[in-house]
Design a protein around this motif. Structure first.
Motif, PDB file in Angstrom:
ATOM      1  N   UNK A 338      -6.942  -2.270  -2.162  1.00 27.63           N
ATOM      2  CA  UNK A 338      -8.370  -1.957  -2.121  1.00 27.63           C
ATOM      3  C   UNK A 338      -8.638  -0.501  -2.486  1.00 27.63           C
ATOM      4  N   UNK A 339      -7.639   0.363  -2.392  1.00 26.80           N
ATOM      5  CA  UNK A 339      -7.899   1.791  -2.592  1.00 26.80           C
ATOM      6  C   UNK A 339      -8.619   2.319  -1.370  1.00 26.80           C
ATOM      7  N   UNK A 340      -9.846   2.819  -1.564  1.00 27.49           N
ATOM      8  CA  UNK A 340     -10.681   3.134  -0.400  1.00 27.49           C
ATOM      9  C   UNK A 340     -11.087   1.817   0.247  1.00 27.49           C
ATOM     10  N   UNK A 341     -11.160   1.797   1.568  1.00 27.49           N
ATOM     11  CA  UNK A 341     -11.285   0.552   2.303  1.00 27.49           C
ATOM     12  C   UNK A 341     -12.609  -0.167   2.051  1.00 27.49           C
ATOM     13  N   UNK A 342     -12.520  -1.478   1.996  1.00 25.80           N
ATOM     14  CA  UNK A 342     -13.691  -2.340   2.114  1.00 25.80           C
ATOM     15  C   UNK A 342     -13.799  -2.664   3.602  1.00 25.80           C
ATOM     16  N   UNK A 343     -14.697  -1.964   4.297  1.00 24.83           N
ATOM     17  CA  UNK A 343     -14.725  -2.022   5.768  1.00 24.83           C
ATOM     18  C   UNK A 343     -15.121  -3.391   6.297  1.00 24.83           C
ATOM     19  N   UNK A 344     -15.591  -4.295   5.436  1.00 23.63           N
ATOM     20  CA  UNK A 344     -15.937  -5.641   5.889  1.00 23.63           C
ATOM     21  C   UNK A 344     -14.747  -6.588   5.830  1.00 23.63           C
ATOM     22  N   UNK A 345     -13.649  -6.153   5.223  1.00 21.68           N
ATOM     23  CA  UNK A 345     -12.477  -7.009   5.062  1.00 21.68           C
ATOM     24  C   UNK A 345     -11.381  -6.648   6.056  1.00 21.68           C
ATOM     25  N   UNK A 346     -10.467  -7.607   6.229  1.00 19.38           N
ATOM     26  CA  UNK A 346      -9.312  -7.378   7.086  1.00 19.38           C
ATOM     27  C   UNK A 346      -8.192  -6.710   6.285  1.00 19.38           C
ATOM     28  N   UNK A 347      -7.400  -5.859   6.904  1.00 10.33           N
ATOM     29  CA  UNK A 347      -7.392  -5.510   8.335  1.00 10.33           C
ATOM     30  C   UNK A 347      -8.286  -4.324   8.670  1.00 10.33           C
ATOM     31  N   UNK A 348      -9.025  -3.828   7.687  1.00 12.53           N
ATOM     32  CA  UNK A 348      -9.806  -2.602   7.889  1.00 12.53           C
ATOM     33  C   UNK A 348     -10.883  -2.775   8.947  1.00 12.53           C
ATOM     34  N   UNK A 349     -11.539  -3.943   8.935  1.00  9.32           N
ATOM     35  CA  UNK A 349     -12.593  -4.190   9.919  1.00  9.32           C
ATOM     36  C   UNK A 349     -12.021  -4.170  11.335  1.00  9.32           C
ATOM     37  N   UNK A 370       1.373   1.748   2.423  1.00  6.91           N
ATOM     38  CA  UNK A 370       2.153   0.811   3.242  1.00  6.91           C
ATOM     39  C   UNK A 370       1.277  -0.322   3.746  1.00  6.91           C
ATOM     40  N   UNK A 371       0.072   0.003   4.174  1.00  9.76           N
ATOM     41  CA  UNK A 371      -0.842  -1.009   4.688  1.00  9.76           C
ATOM     42  C   UNK A 371      -1.277  -1.978   3.598  1.00  9.76           C
ATOM     43  N   UNK A 372      -1.543  -1.474   2.406  1.00  5.32           N
ATOM     44  CA  UNK A 372      -2.123  -2.302   1.359  1.00  5.32           C
ATOM     45  C   UNK A 372      -1.095  -2.935   0.427  1.00  5.32           C
ATOM     46  N   UNK A 373       0.006  -2.231   0.155  1.00  7.43           N
ATOM     47  CA  UNK A 373       0.992  -2.728  -0.804  1.00  7.43           C
ATOM     48  C   UNK A 373       2.378  -2.904  -0.211  1.00  7.43           C
ATOM     49  N   UNK A 374       2.535  -2.675   1.083  1.00  4.84           N
ATOM     50  CA  UNK A 374       3.821  -2.887   1.723  1.00  4.84           C
ATOM     51  C   UNK A 374       4.864  -1.856   1.320  1.00  4.84           C
ATOM     52  N   UNK A 375       6.109  -2.112   1.754  1.00  2.38           N
ATOM     53  CA  UNK A 375       7.183  -1.175   1.442  1.00  2.38           C
ATOM     54  C   UNK A 375       7.491  -1.132  -0.048  1.00  2.38           C
ATOM     55  N   UNK A 376       7.254  -2.211  -0.745  1.00  3.98           N
ATOM     56  CA  UNK A 376       7.445  -2.203  -2.204  1.00  3.98           C
ATOM     57  C   UNK A 376       6.496  -1.201  -2.848  1.00  3.98           C
ATOM     58  N   UNK A 377       5.244  -1.215  -2.426  1.00  4.73           N
ATOM     59  CA  UNK A 377       4.269  -0.272  -2.964  1.00  4.73           C
ATOM     60  C   UNK A 377       4.607   1.165  -2.619  1.00  4.73           C
ATOM     61  N   UNK A 378       5.060   1.413  -1.372  1.00  2.00           N
ATOM     62  CA  UNK A 378       5.450   2.770  -0.975  1.00  2.00           C
ATOM     63  C   UNK A 378       6.576   3.278  -1.865  1.00  2.00           C
ATOM     64  N   UNK A 379       7.567   2.427  -2.102  1.00  2.00           N
ATOM     65  CA  UNK A 379       8.691   2.819  -2.938  1.00  2.00           C
ATOM     66  C   UNK A 379       8.229   3.141  -4.360  1.00  2.00           C
ATOM     67  N   UNK A 380       7.367   2.301  -4.920  1.00  3.43           N
ATOM     68  CA  UNK A 380       6.906   2.515  -6.297  1.00  3.43           C
ATOM     69  C   UNK A 380       6.072   3.789  -6.413  1.00  3.43           C
ATOM     70  N   UNK A 381       5.188   4.027  -5.439  1.00  2.00           N
ATOM     71  CA  UNK A 381       4.371   5.239  -5.480  1.00  2.00           C
ATOM     72  C   UNK A 381       5.242   6.486  -5.331  1.00  2.00           C
ATOM     73  N   UNK A 382       6.238   6.419  -4.449  1.00  2.00           N
ATOM     74  CA  UNK A 382       7.119   7.581  -4.275  1.00  2.00           C
ATOM     75  C   UNK A 382       7.942   7.841  -5.531  1.00  2.00           C
ATOM     76  N   UNK A 383       8.383   6.779  -6.191  1.00  2.00           N
ATOM     77  CA  UNK A 383       9.126   6.948  -7.440  1.00  2.00           C
ATOM     78  C   UNK A 383       8.217   7.544  -8.512  1.00  2.00           C
ATOM     79  N   UNK A 384       6.980   7.076  -8.590  1.00  2.00           N
ATOM     80  CA  UNK A 384       6.027   7.614  -9.561  1.00  2.00           C
ATOM     81  C   UNK A 384       5.824   9.108  -9.350  1.00  2.00           C
ATOM     82  N   UNK A 385       5.507   9.504  -8.132  1.00  2.00           N
ATOM     83  CA  UNK A 385       5.283  10.916  -7.846  1.00  2.00           C
ATOM     84  C   UNK A 385       6.557  11.733  -7.902  1.00  2.00           C
ATOM     85  N   UNK A 386       7.680  11.162  -7.397  1.00  2.00           N
ATOM     86  CA  UNK A 386       8.932  11.900  -7.387  1.00  2.00           C
ATOM     87  C   UNK A 386       9.447  12.196  -8.787  1.00  2.00           C
TER      88      UNK A 386
END
Length: 467
Positions: A338-349, A370-386
């Motif tokens: 979602x990027x910035x949260x959609x406050x009407x959707x789960x789990x943000x609400x 981590x919340x939105x893309x899981x550990x796979x997303x965290x790993x990919x974002x860290x690789x991108x920035x790293x």
């Protein structure tokens, strides 16, 4: 001669009744259309058009909050859509000089692809898809800038936009807090400049103003060192960014300033070392950074007390704990992008309900991913920035021009800010991250070496060889 007889021109070419040659009206029209498209392509491929495009893109993303407050979110979406169409046209017009093999970093493609895949398991696929579309659109704009402007041209364009944005912020704060003495609520300006802050400027929150001020200080310092602007303008720009950063009263500004300042000093030291000893020094620096990071983490409570941000950290700690609780329920895949949260959707609400607050991010980019893309997303974002940091740092340490320092310092600023805010996941922060990744990949990517025999990418300054 009858009305239907053909007319012969002086050159002996038969003409029709209207004086046209045998191609008829359709031929002239096709020729006109062809020349029109050719002129449009030349315009799209011109340097002046690329500069104007870059300025408009930066102005749009720097002024996102202002545009939405004044004209609405539909206007912002319309502008970004139009810019994306222009970007595609520019890339097509420059297709002969741009290597599409090196167009987009592989790590960026993986991040965007994983975010798209998450749409299918999100709680609202329609909303998630359009949030992903916004993410991809900003990435397209950043990739285009990375290929139509070199690093110095990019710094100059961003510097011009940031100067205007910070000046406008100061003017509006003075009008609100001193002259009219009333808040400008539609812009989020509270009018506290007379009491020395906190102020928000045109950016909505003090933390966002603080982040923009640090980005501006890096950009203005590079402008000054490369003599891209007059000395008086450089001093004014740095003074303006420093003053607004202090007046924002954001606790992250001091941390950012210290980290970026230390990184600048270390990079200067590495650049001064002879090439034969540079690799050893780089490893020593990496070790020192690792030890310092561990020490800062262990002493984080004392640092927070020193900054006077214990209440703020307490709020963030509760938010992060709640976000991690929900992330643990979908640890690998996450809840969907979602990027910035959609406050009407789960789990943000549920998070906001349990905290009795209304957050639109997790106030931490790593927790948010981590919340939105899981550990796979965290790993990919860290690789991108790293990879962007390592590649750009090595490039900056070897090249003579100080302009190459802009990219690693910007990545460091984004990495540190991501501990306190999620700005690197959307809008201006996401665009800067993608732009830095593209810049780094142009000089250090594996596809750069693979295509070394081909023409150099347009995003590189070829007049400044490695030192």
């Amino acid at each position: 001669m009858g009305a239907g007889d053909a007319v012969t021109s002086d050159a002996g070419v038969p003409r029709g009744p209207g004086g046209m040659n045998g191609l008829g009206a359709g031929g002239g029209s096709a020729s006109g259309r062809g020349s029109g498209w050719s002129a449009l392509a030349r315009l799209a491929a011109s340097a002046d058009f690329a500069r104007a495009f870059t300025l408009v893109v930066f102005a749009t993303l720097v002024g996102t909050h202002l545009i939405v407050a004044v004209a609405g979110v539909v206007t912002l979406r319309t502008v970004i859509t139009g810019l994306c169409l222009v970007a595609v046209g520019m890339l097509a017009a420059r297709r002969e000089e741009i290597s599409f093999l090196r167009l987009v970093p592989t790590t960026l493609l993986m991040v965007i692809a994983w975010a798209f895949a998450s749409v299918f398991w999100s709680t609202d696929a329609f909303s998630s898809f359009w949030r992903w579309t916004a993410m991809a659109a900003v990435a397209l704009l950043a990739v285009t800038i990375g290929h139509v402007r070199d690093t110095l041209q990019t710094v100059r364009a961003l510097g011009d936009v940031l100067r205007a944005a910070l000046t406008l912020s100061l003017v509006l704060e003075v009008l609100s807090g001193i002259i009219f003495d009333t808040p400008l609520r539609f812009l989020g300006i509270q009018g506290h400049i007379a009491s020395f802050g906190p102020i928000q400027g045109i950016f909505g929150t003090r933390n966002m103003l603080g982040f923009v001020a640090v980005v501006a200080m890096i950009t203005f310092a590079v402008e000054m060192r490369t003599h891209s602007v007059r000395p008086g303008l450089a001093v004014f720009s740095l003074s303006l960014a420093s003053a607004l950063g202090l007046l924002s009263a954001s606790p992250t500004v001091l941390v950012l300033a210290v980290v970026v300042g230390a990184a600048t000093a270390v990079l200067t030291l590495v650049r001064s070392v002879p090439a034969a000893r540079r690799t050893r020094v780089q490893w020593i620096v990496a070790g020192v950074v690792a030890v310092a990071s561990l020490a800062l983490y262990l002493q984080r409570a004392r640092i927070v007390d020193f900054l006077g941000a214990r209440d703020d950290l307490s709020m963030r700690s509760h938010l992060w704990a709640m976000a991690r609780y929900f992330a643990a329920r979908q640890p690998v895949l996450g809840w969907g992008w979602y990027g910035s949260w959609d406050v009407a959707e789960q789990p943000f609400a549920s998070i906001n309900h349990l905290l009795s607050q209304r957050h639109t991010t997790a106030l931490n980019a790593y927790v948010d991913v981590h919340l939105q893309l899981g550990w796979v997303g965290v790993m990919l974002f860290c690789v991108l920035g790293g990879l962007a940091l390592v590649r750009s740092w090595l490039d900056a340490s070897q090249r003579r021009s100080v302009v190459y320092a802009w990219t690693p310092l910007m990545v460091i600023a984004l990495a540190v800010t991501s501990v306190f805010e999620s700005v690197a996941l959307f809008g201006l922060g996401w665009m800067l991250l993608v732009l830095c990744a593209v810049r780094a990949g142009q000089s250090r990517g594996w596809r750069e070496r693979l295509g070394a025999s081909g023409p150099p990418p347009t995003g590189m300054v070829q007049t400044l060889p490695p030192g």
